[in-house]
Scaffold this motif. Structure first.
Motif, PDB file in Angstrom:
ATOM      1  N   LYS A  96     139.531  33.486   9.727  1.00  0.00           N
ATOM      2  CA  LYS A  96     139.080  34.703   9.145  1.00  0.00           C
ATOM      3  C   LYS A  96     137.770  34.967   9.715  1.00  0.00           C
ATOM      4  CE  LYS A  96     141.385  33.926   4.644  1.00  0.00           C
ATOM      5  NZ  LYS A  96     141.164  34.159   3.053  1.00  0.00           N
ATOM      6  N   ARG A 101     137.991  39.039   7.624  1.00  0.00           N
ATOM      7  CA  ARG A 101     139.402  39.690   7.687  1.00  0.00           C
ATOM      8  C   ARG A 101     140.282  38.719   8.439  1.00  0.00           C
ATOM      9  NH1 ARG A 101     140.983  45.070  11.197  1.00  0.00           N
ATOM     10  NH2 ARG A 101     143.130  45.330  10.332  1.00  0.00           N
ATOM     11  N   PRO A 102     141.234  38.354   8.251  1.00  0.00           N
ATOM     12  CA  PRO A 102     142.191  37.693   9.046  1.00  0.00           C
ATOM     13  C   PRO A 102     142.212  38.041  10.451  1.00  0.00           C
ATOM     14  CG  PRO A 102     143.251  37.880   6.961  1.00  0.00           C
ATOM     15  CD  PRO A 102     142.358  38.715   7.337  1.00  0.00           C
TER      16      PRO A 102
END
Length: 375
Positions: A298, A308-309
């Motif tokens: 992430k 955010r991935p």
């Protein structure tokens, strides 16, 4: 110090693919580069135009000429790999590419007998001798030197995307390192490798290079091995962040991603926009996350610390770049990223094979097959 930049006519491409020479019986690295390259070099030439020595005698780097499209670049690579493989077969040697060899011990490797490599080992000592690592480098042409530094700065926000996708070095001397990309950490040991310094202009780049040369840190700017660096002679920005990629499909995907990104950023400058310059701490943190966790990382996507991935970020980037890919004729290569993600990055495929068999030689066999047959 004046460093002339030879501007490219457009977003031309050049690709460098560092191949491991592997003994098919032992699955260990094989120091056969000298014999193979001598045999395939045309008469009257000192070296093969598209196959080169690297630091280790167990590595041959295949390179393209100046290409206009991704398909042209991958086509040239395929031709040269086939030529190298045909000669390597005479010695019972196979070809593969991964960030690190799963088994071989760097202490057993022979250094290529070239002056630049002898000097490197003399200067860097153990740090250079442990460089049994392999990567893929993509050059993308830039039309003006004034654009280079802003584009390099902006590209650093995408380092985790490239590294997580290409990560292929989970093993080191038959041990699982716990990292997706151990290669990236090994390479950072060299004092002029790793993340690029954030500069503000070409003039500042020239001043920095002058300081390094005058203080005897380097002899030439070729000895600055940043993850993303300007290449003044070629008139390109060189993406050096990627681990070695086992298949031509993956090389094509990374090449398409590189070309599309540089073109997109170049167009933003032409439209009068100021390109983003990510915080240094953010770039460093995201690179570490990608090296450690690969596609499960992430990443921090803004200065307010939103996570955010990286897999989602990469797929979103591919979607954003599709109009550019259509103009450049590399929709298939860029779109292949989604298909490859479904199969898993190389570090995941390697770990899966080892979990199935418990034999590191089977991991090497997997990499040899992926080079020969693709994914």
């Amino acid at each position: 110090m004046d460093i002339p930049f030879n501007p490219s006519a457009g977003p031309t491409l050049g690709v460098e693919w560092e191949l491991e020479l592997v003994d098919r019986d032992s699955r260990e690295l094989s120091p056969r580069a000298i014999e193979i390259l001598e045999a395939i070099t045309p008469d009257g030439l000192d070296e093969h135009p598209r196959a080169k020595h690297e630091l280790l005698q167990s590595c041959i780097e295949v390179v393209t000429g100046v290409c206009e499209t991704v398909s042209e670049a991958t086509g040239q690579l395929a031709e040269t790999v086939a030529e190298v493989q045909a000669e390597a077969d005479r010695y019972g040697v196979g070809l593969m590419c991964s960030g690190t060899h799963p088994m071989s011990d760097f202490r057993n490797e022979k250094i290529s007998p070239k002056e630049r490599y002898t000097e490197l080992v003399e200067n860097m000592q153990h740090l250079a001798r442990q460089m049994a690592i392999f990567g893929v480098h993509v050059h993308v042409g830039v039309t003006a030197k004034e654009k280079v530094v802003p584009i390099v700065n902006a590209l650093t926000q995408y380092i985790p995307h490239f590294l997580a996708f290409s990560a292929s070095s989970p093993f080191w001397i038959s041990e699982d390192t716990g990292l997706a990309s151990y290669r990236s950490k090994v390479f950072e040991a060299l004092p002029t490798a790793g993340l690029p310094f954030q500069l503000d202009s070409w003039d500042e780049f020239e001043m920095y290079m002058e300081a390094l040369i005058e203080t005897k840190t380097i002899d030439t700017i070729r000895e600055v091995w940043w993850d993303i660096r300007p290449h003044p002679n070629f008139g390109t920005i060189e993406m050096r962040i990627c681990d070695g990629l086992p298949s031509l499909e993956e090389v094509g995907a990374v090449t398409a991603l590189s070309q599309c990104l540089v073109v997109m950023l170049d167009r933003e400058i032409d439209r009068g926009y100021r390109l983003p310059k990510p915080k240094q701490w953010l770039v460093r943190e995201n690179k570490w996350r990608a090296a450690r966790y690969g596609l499960d990382a992430k990443i921090v996507v803004d200065n307010i610390r939103t996570l955010r991935p990286v897999r989602d970020a990469l797929l979103g980037l591919v979607e954003e770049l599709m109009p550019t890919a259509k103009r450049l004729g590399c929709v298939d290569e860029l779109g292949a990223i989604e298909t490859i993600l479904d199969r898993g990055a190389s570090y995941q495929r390697q770990r899966e094979r080892f979990a199935q068999t418990g034999d590191m030689r089977d991991v090497v066999d997997l990499l040899l097959k992926e080079m020969q047959n693709g994914l």
